[in-house]
Scaffold this active site. Structure first.
Site, short mmCIF file in Angstrom:
data_model
loop_
_atom_site.label_atom_id
_atom_site.label_comp_id
_atom_site.label_asym_id
_atom_site.label_seq_id
_atom_site.Cartn_x
_atom_site.Cartn_y
_atom_site.Cartn_z
N LYS A 189 0.86 -1.19 0.00
CA LYS A 189 0.00 0.00 0.00
C LYS A 189 0.89 1.23 0.00
O LYS A 189 1.39 1.68 1.03
CB LYS A 189 -0.92 -0.01 1.23
CG LYS A 189 -2.00 1.05 1.13
CD LYS A 189 -1.82 2.05 2.25
CE LYS A 189 -2.60 3.30 2.08
NZ LYS A 189 -1.97 4.30 1.21
N GLU A 264 8.80 1.32 11.07
CA GLU A 264 9.91 2.25 10.76
C GLU A 264 9.31 3.64 10.79
O GLU A 264 8.65 4.06 9.83
CB GLU A 264 10.47 1.97 9.36
CG GLU A 264 11.06 0.59 9.16
CD GLU A 264 12.47 0.47 9.67
OE1 GLU A 264 12.98 1.43 10.27
OE2 GLU A 264 13.06 -0.60 9.49
N CYS A 298 13.80 10.20 6.95
CA CYS A 298 13.59 9.80 8.35
C CYS A 298 14.88 9.84 9.16
O CYS A 298 14.85 10.08 10.36
CB CYS A 298 12.97 8.41 8.39
SG CYS A 298 13.96 7.19 7.52
N GLU A 396 9.71 16.04 14.87
CA GLU A 396 10.25 15.87 13.52
C GLU A 396 9.60 16.88 12.57
O GLU A 396 8.38 17.02 12.55
CB GLU A 396 9.93 14.44 13.04
CG GLU A 396 10.52 14.13 11.69
CD GLU A 396 10.16 12.73 11.21
OE1 GLU A 396 8.98 12.35 11.33
OE2 GLU A 396 11.06 12.03 10.71
P1 NAD Z 1 1.96 8.85 7.19
O1 NAD Z 1 2.03 8.15 8.48
O2 NAD Z 1 1.06 10.00 7.04
O3 NAD Z 1 1.55 7.84 6.03
C1 NAD Z 1 2.28 6.65 5.79
C2 NAD Z 1 1.36 5.66 5.12
O4 NAD Z 1 0.33 5.32 6.06
C3 NAD Z 1 0.66 6.16 3.86
O5 NAD Z 1 0.61 5.12 2.92
C4 NAD Z 1 -0.74 6.47 4.37
O6 NAD Z 1 -1.74 6.36 3.37
C5 NAD Z 1 -0.92 5.37 5.40
N1 NAD Z 1 -1.98 5.60 6.38
C6 NAD Z 1 -2.53 6.77 6.75
N2 NAD Z 1 -3.51 6.55 7.67
C7 NAD Z 1 -3.57 5.22 7.85
C8 NAD Z 1 -4.37 4.36 8.66
N3 NAD Z 1 -5.33 4.84 9.44
N4 NAD Z 1 -4.15 3.02 8.61
C9 NAD Z 1 -3.18 2.52 7.80
N5 NAD Z 1 -2.41 3.28 7.02
C10 NAD Z 1 -2.58 4.62 7.03
O7 NAD Z 1 3.47 9.23 6.84
P2 NAD Z 1 3.98 10.09 5.60
O8 NAD Z 1 3.59 11.50 5.85
O9 NAD Z 1 3.55 9.42 4.34
O10 NAD Z 1 5.56 9.93 5.70
C11 NAD Z 1 6.34 10.73 6.52
C12 NAD Z 1 6.76 9.98 7.76
O11 NAD Z 1 7.37 8.74 7.42
C13 NAD Z 1 7.79 10.73 8.57
O12 NAD Z 1 7.44 10.71 9.92
C14 NAD Z 1 9.07 9.93 8.35
O13 NAD Z 1 10.02 10.02 9.36
C15 NAD Z 1 8.54 8.56 8.20
N6 NAD Z 1 9.52 7.70 7.50
C16 NAD Z 1 10.21 6.76 8.21
C17 NAD Z 1 11.18 5.98 7.59
C18 NAD Z 1 11.97 4.95 8.35
O14 NAD Z 1 12.51 4.05 7.73
N7 NAD Z 1 12.06 5.03 9.66
C19 NAD Z 1 11.43 6.15 6.24
C20 NAD Z 1 10.73 7.11 5.55
C21 NAD Z 1 9.76 7.88 6.19
#
Ligand code: NAD
Length: 496
Positions: A189, A264, A298, A396
């Protein structure tokens, strides 16, 4: 139609399929959604690329059932055959790397040079795990009764992989390759903001010889997919990469079943500079640590901890280097950082910088976005006069904002580094080797660099401490994440 739109359309049609069919991908073909329309926006111009429809509950169920059927076929193939398919996928990604990189840049906003490098990593990721399929197995245990006792490492079944928008195809590959290698099927997804390169990957997997259903992609809003797919008994594990808030929600939904998660999440990593460091190298690295992918990273080194004796000199040098950092259009080869991916994140970054200024921080560098641009462009920002209890040092930003915090002693540097809910990454700069290792040992983080920042490889484990998540998504450790152990007993004594 503008030149850039024509390029976008031709890339989508070549790599994914007809624009009006965009949606999910399962059973080896595109499956348009039936829910509300979702707009895909060009981050460099704030104009719409296309619209696709959100998924319906039936869609989610069909995609999961398709994964379940695909997984049974996949797990029955020999480990060698799975390896051959993963290797073929690696080769196909290599052959399509340039158009994939272009599509990735156009939709995520990432500079083309960075996208090209990530596509090379995707090639390497599938090749690396292709090599593992027939080299990871169980053990024979020397039990006291003389029976034969051995372990099998079996796939879990169907894994749900939920991904963010900052490095879509790279993070997808990083997280799905070990699961696939171990005989699982994956329902991927992607973020609804960057779904296209994941669709292209699933299409290439079919060309590479993966049975239909082994890699399906479900494209829709998080709330349309998440709870439904996690609650379904077909799903056996969730790997989630994204924000802490959503990660907590996913974790809670998985706990109700209960099934395992690999999380992650975010970071607020400390990049610690001692007075005896090679300051020229440390400045260069501080720029990469803070601003690569325009800070949407991240593991960004977003907290710069600098020994007070060199604080002013070092912060001035970082500010100067930040002013020279090239923010530009995604397909421009000289671009070091492209636009922020989406309007909400763009606004959040501005709000957080303002909050920091209100808290008493001052700007060493940072200014209004470049004029004449409609897209989500942000200049790198360096904030000084920051102390670690300010919100800007604790939360963050996920944008190109680095805060500089002074320290006086090694113990204080370590205490500040660890005064954070996160524990993803960190670095130390010093010519004192013993101190480098001492600090590396004491900082709570899943990945730590000494006199460098940001190097990663699929062969080494990656993951966080504390609110940065749990589980390890790469290296050998990920193979344990995607297998379960069965212990088998056989009586072997005469007359048993
Ligand atoms: P997000 O949490 O908003 O979304 C991530 C994913 O979750 C998307 O596909 C979104 O559609 C989905 N999602 C949203 N609501 C959901 C729900 N209720 N149930 C299941 N899935 C749901 O994050 P983002 O804004 O897309 O990405 C930014 C974040 O990702 C930052 O905090 C960053 O640090 C983190 N990140 C972490 C890593 C790592 O490896 N640690 C790598 C890249 C990004």
């Amino acid at each position: 139609m503008s030149e850039i739109n024509a390029l976008f359309h031709s890339l989508v049609e070549r790599l994914v399929g007809p624009l009006d069919q965009i949606g999910s991908f399962f059973d080896g073909r595109l499956a348009p959604g039936g829910g509300a329309p979702i707009a895909l926006v060009d981050p460099a111009s704030d104009t719409e690329w296309l619209r696709f429809n959100d998924v319906t509950p039936n869609h989610v169920l069909s995609a999961l059932e398709s994964c379940q059927a695909g997984q049974q076929v996949w797990a029955e193939l020999s480990a060698q055959k799975r390896g051959i398919a993963l290797h073929a996928l690696s080769t196909l990604v290599a052959e399509n790397a340039e158009p994939l990189a272009q599509l990735e840049s156009l939709t995520s906003g990432k500079g083309i040079t960075a996208s090209r490098a990530q596509l090379q990593s995707v090639v390497e990721i599938f090749r690396y795990y292709a090599g593992w399929t027939d080299k990871f197995g169980g053990n024979v245990i020397p039990v006291p009764g003389g029976q034969l006792n051995y372990t099998l490492r079996e796939p879990l079944g169907v894994v749900l992989a939920i991904m963010p928008w900052n490095s879509p195809v790279y993070l997808a590959a990083w997280n799905i390759a070990p699961a696939l290698a171990m005989g699982n099927a994956v329902l991927l997804k992607p973020s609804e903001l960057t779904p296209l390169t994941s669709l292209a990957l699933a299409k290439l997997a079919i060309e590479a010889g993966f049975p239909p259903g082994v890699l399906n992609v479900i494209n829709g809003l998080g709330q349309s997919v998440g709870d439904l797919a996690i609650a379904n008994c077909i799903t056996k594990k969730v790997v989630f990469v994204g924000s802490v808030q959503t990660g907590r929600r996913v974790n809670a939904a998985a706990a109700k079943r209960p099934i395992g998660c690999l999380l992650e999440l975010g970071g607020k990593s400390a990049n610690i500079v001692f007075e005896d460091a090679d300051l020229t190298a440390a400045v260069k690295a501080a720029i990469v640590a803070g601003f690569a992918n325009t800070g949407q990273n991240c593991a960004a080194g977003s907290r710069l901890l600098v020994h007070r004796s060199v604080y002013d000199r070092f912060v001035d040098a970082v500010a100067k280097a930040a002013s020279e950092y090239r923010i530009g259009m995604p397909l421009d080869e000289s671009t070091e950082g492209g636009p922020i991916n989406n309007r909400a994140q763009f606004k959040r970054i501005g709000d957080m910088v303002q909050m920091a200024l209100d808290e008493g921080a001052t700007m060493a560098y940072g200014q209004e976005p470049p004029s004449g641009q409609n897209g989500f462009f942000v200049r790198p920002t360096v904030l000084r006069d920051v102390h670690n209890r300010m919100r800007i040092a604790q939360e963050e930003v996920f944008g190109p904002v680095v805060v500089a915090i002074p320290f006086d002693t090694e113990d204080e540097a370590i205490a500040i580094a660890n005064d954070s809910e996160f524990g993803l990454a960190g670095a130390v700069w010093t010519r004192d080797i013993a101190r480098g290792h001492r600090v590396a040992k004491k900082v709570r983080a899943g990945i730590f660099w000494i006199n460098m920042y940001r190097d990663m490889h699929v062969a080494t484990p990656f993951g966080g401490y504390d609110s940065s998540g749990y589980g390890r998504s790469s290296g050998i450790e990920s193979l344990y994440e995607y297998t379960q152990t069965k212990s088998v007993w056989v009586p072997t004594q005469v007359g048993a």
